[in-house]
Every structure is written in structure tokens, then in C-alpha cells.
Design a protein around this motif. Structure first.
Motif, short mmCIF file in Angstrom:
data_model
loop_
_atom_site.label_atom_id
_atom_site.label_comp_id
_atom_site.label_asym_id
_atom_site.label_seq_id
_atom_site.Cartn_x
_atom_site.Cartn_y
_atom_site.Cartn_z
N LEU A 110 0.53 -1.11 0.19
CA LEU A 110 -0.01 0.25 -0.28
C LEU A 110 0.71 1.28 -0.09
O LEU A 110 0.33 1.97 -0.71
CB LEU A 110 -0.91 0.28 1.09
CG LEU A 110 -2.02 1.33 0.76
CD1 LEU A 110 -2.97 1.27 0.48
CD2 LEU A 110 -2.35 1.02 2.89
N LEU A 111 2.21 0.91 0.67
CA LEU A 111 3.26 2.18 0.79
C LEU A 111 4.11 2.35 -0.27
O LEU A 111 4.50 3.48 -0.51
CB LEU A 111 4.43 2.63 1.89
CG LEU A 111 3.18 2.43 3.09
CD1 LEU A 111 3.42 1.95 4.33
CD2 LEU A 111 2.24 3.55 3.67
N ASN A 112 3.95 2.04 -1.55
CA ASN A 112 4.72 1.89 -2.58
C ASN A 112 4.08 2.83 -3.02
O ASN A 112 5.37 3.82 -3.55
CB ASN A 112 4.61 0.60 -3.48
CG ASN A 112 5.16 -0.81 -2.82
OD1 ASN A 112 5.92 -0.56 -1.24
ND2 ASN A 112 4.74 -2.45 -3.18
N PRO A 113 3.01 3.39 -3.57
CA PRO A 113 3.81 3.99 -3.95
C PRO A 113 4.19 5.85 -3.86
O PRO A 113 4.47 6.25 -4.56
CB PRO A 113 1.43 4.68 -4.25
CG PRO A 113 1.16 3.25 -4.39
CD PRO A 113 2.36 2.97 -3.45
N PHE A 114 3.61 6.06 -2.05
CA PHE A 114 4.29 6.82 -1.35
C PHE A 114 5.25 6.72 -1.90
O PHE A 114 6.46 7.81 -1.82
CB PHE A 114 3.68 6.87 -0.18
CG PHE A 114 2.56 6.76 -0.13
CD1 PHE A 114 1.83 8.26 -0.41
CD2 PHE A 114 1.86 5.99 0.42
CE1 PHE A 114 0.46 8.42 0.66
CE2 PHE A 114 0.53 6.02 0.29
CZ PHE A 114 -0.49 7.67 0.49
N LEU A 115 6.42 5.69 -1.87
CA LEU A 115 7.40 5.79 -1.70
C LEU A 115 8.23 5.50 -3.14
O LEU A 115 9.02 5.93 -3.18
CB LEU A 115 8.26 4.14 -1.18
CG LEU A 115 8.22 3.51 0.09
CD1 LEU A 115 7.76 2.19 -0.10
CD2 LEU A 115 9.18 4.02 1.08
N GLN A 116 7.80 5.58 -3.99
CA GLN A 116 7.80 5.43 -5.82
C GLN A 116 7.39 7.45 -6.54
O GLN A 116 7.36 7.42 -7.27
CB GLN A 116 7.20 4.72 -6.50
CG GLN A 116 8.07 3.03 -6.30
CD GLN A 116 6.98 2.08 -6.56
OE1 GLN A 116 5.98 2.53 -7.28
NE2 GLN A 116 7.37 1.08 -6.11
#
Length: 311
Positions: A110-116
Motif C-alpha cells: 500500500l505504501l509503494n506509491p508513496f515510496l515511488q
């Protein structure tokens, strides 16, 4: 694993080595050293423990020094090899002064879009907005995985119409369990969101207030969709249990009919095989007459079965 990020320039996320004001600390299954670093910046030990406990319920807690903990349940696909492929896991979000900390036991995609840096408007400088974005992404993730479950249920449904065993029904049961997890997670998240709305923590800016309304609406929509899918799936399993029984009955009818038809030649040949005087015993073409009688009986029995719709 502990990583520290900050937003620079045109809202680009950059990894840094040291804690600083308005940074994001991303923690996954922290080691003893990671936990010590969090303690050093004043994170309460209980907040870390709660975030790593996968049985915790969503809620908000606030310490006397202003440190805030948000716990929510996010959807998670753990694999088809598990008895329950789709579950929910706990994600902890901690506000410590101007530092945002996210903690989870497992890597949360779920946090991948924020990390990217793929979330428009996301910045570590706006911690309230960050939490609202996570809540919104959570509700949308539930809907995304729900669509996956619905698509896979349709595939199982196609196979189940011709099935004679319980394999497909057991597969549907796995998805039904997943929907129970989803419904429970969305319901408890909704309770926490309504509490956030009452406490007015995110009402400092008008944009955040509108975003919170969108989050609550999206979460309610996701919960309603999960409940609908769960009800349909439950009814479908009852119907398909009957379908499997009917399919098995059809097979048994065919096998019974074949057994009866094959028993007729046995009856005839057994009669003419008796060691007593019988008609046509001395005839040169008796064997063909016996075969003809057998054939007539087989055809007659087959026609009777068709007429009675037994096969």
C-alpha cells in the motif's frame, strides 16, 4: 528495516541517513537496533508493540506529550498457497513532533506509491495530508482486491457447473473467509475514521476536511461492496452444493441405466445356457437368433429410458 525519507524540490522523495524535521520514517519488522533508534527519538514502546501486533484493532491513541498513534487494517494478499489468500494486516502511523513514522510487521505494498513518489500532492511536510492519503489508498486497495476476488470467483463458478467433487466449493470457501476479513477491517476502520472526524484533528485546512469526507465515503462504499459480494458468494455456495449433488445424480442414473441394459443379454444367454431341453437348441442358426433377441431387448430398454427421460 528502517528507512528515512524527506521531500525535496518538486515533491520528490529522497532517502536520508539521519532523523530531521518533517521526515518520514518507514519501518518494516524492526530489528532491535531499529527499535532502539525509535526509542531515542521518543516513540513510546507500546506504540511500536501495537503496530507490530497483527491482532490489534484500528483506533487512535494520544500521549500526554502529543505523540499520536493511528492503527488501521489494510488489505493484504499473502498467496494462493494459504488457506486464506486475502487477509488484513495492521499498519501503525505515529506522529512524533514533526516526524511521521509508519510501522508494520510485513512489507505493505500500500505504501509503494508513496515510496515511488507516484501520489500527487504527497509531501512529508504535510503529515495530516499523508495520513488521509494512506486512508484513501487503503479503501481503494480493498476495492482493487475485491475485484480480483470477484474475477476469480467467476472462474471457479465456470468450473463448478460441471464439477462432481468439493474442490471448487472449498476454493470458494477460501474467498468467503477473505471477505469476512475485509468486512471486519473496513468496519473497524470506519469506526476509527468517524472518531477522527469528531476529534477534528484533520480540520485545520479546508482541503484536508474535504479529503476526510472522501475517505469516509470511499470506505463506506468499499464496505458495502464487500458485504454484497459476501452475500452473493454465500448464496452461490449453497446453490453449487446442490448442483454438485445433481451432477452426481446424473452420473449415477447413466451408470444404472448402462448396468440394466448390459444385464439383459446376460439374462437371455443365461436362459439358453441351461443344461435342459430348450427351444432352438438343435438349430444351426440359433446363435444369431439369440443375438437378435439380445439386440432387440437392448434397443427397447434404451428407448424406454429415453422416453422416461432417465438418461
Amino acid at each position: 528495516m528502517l528507512k528515512i525519507f524527506t521531500t525535496k524540490g518538486n515533491n520528490t522523495l529522497v532517502e536520508i541517513d539521519e532523523f530531521q524535521e518533517k521526515c518520514w520514517v518507514h519501518v518494516v519488522d524492526p530489528s532491535v537496533e531499529d527499535t532502539k533508534q525509535l526509542h531515542n527519538i521518543g516513540v513510546p514502546p507500546d506504540f511500536i508493540t501495537y503496530s507490530l501486533d497483527e491482532d490489534e484493532r484500528p483506533r487512535m491513541e494520544k500521549e500526554d506529550d502529543g505523540t499520536i498513534l493511528f492503527l488501521l487494517r489494510t488489505p493484504f494478499f499473502q498467496g494462493d498457497e494459504f488457506d486464506i489468500p486475502y487477509i488484513t494486516i495492521v499498519l501503525g502511523i505515529i506522529f512524533k513532533d514533526n516526524i511521521i513514522i509508519t510501522i508494520s510487521k510485513r512489507e505493505n505494498e500500500l505504501l509503494n506509491p508513496f515510496l515511488q513518489s507516484k501520489v500527487r500532492g504527497f509531501s512529508t511536510n504535510k503529515k495530516n495530508r499523508f495520513v488521509l492519503f494512506i486512508l484513501l489508498k487503503t479503501a481503494k486497495k480493498y476495492l482493487e482486491l475485491l475485484n480480483q476476488i470477484d474475477a476469480r470467483v467467476e472462474l471457479v463458478e465456470d468450473r463448478l457447473q460441471k464439477s462432481l467433487n468439493n474442490k471448487e466449493v472449498l476454493e470458494l470457501l477460501k474467498f468467503q473467509k477473505s471477505l469476512v476479513y475485509f468486512e471486519t477491517g473496513l468496519r473497524t476502520n470506519e469506526v476509527m475514521m468517524e472518531k477522527l472526524d469528531r476529534t477534528r484533528i484533520f480540520l485545520e485546512y479546508e482541503e484536508d476536511e474535504d479529503l476526510l469526507d472522501d475517505v469516509i465515503t470511499e470506505n463506506k462504499q468499499a464496505r458495502e461492496m464487500v458485504m454484497i459480494s459476501s452475500t452473493i458468494l454465500s448464496s452461490m455456495m449453497d446453490a453449487f452444493a446442490s448442483i454438485i449433488s445433481n451432477n452426481l445424480n446424473d452420473v449415477m442414473k447413466i451408470l444404472t441405466s448402462v448396468t440394466i441394459v448390459l444385464s439383459l443379454p446376460t439374462l437371455v444367454t443365461g436362459f439358453f445356457g441351461m443344461n435342459v431341453m430348450i427351444p432352438f437348441a438343435e438349430g444351426a442358426n440359433s446363435v444369431w437368433l439369440i443375438l437378435m433377441i439380445c439386440a432387440i431387448l437392448i434397443v427397447a430398454a434404451f428407448l424406454v429410458f429415453l422416453w422416461r427421460k432417465w438418461i
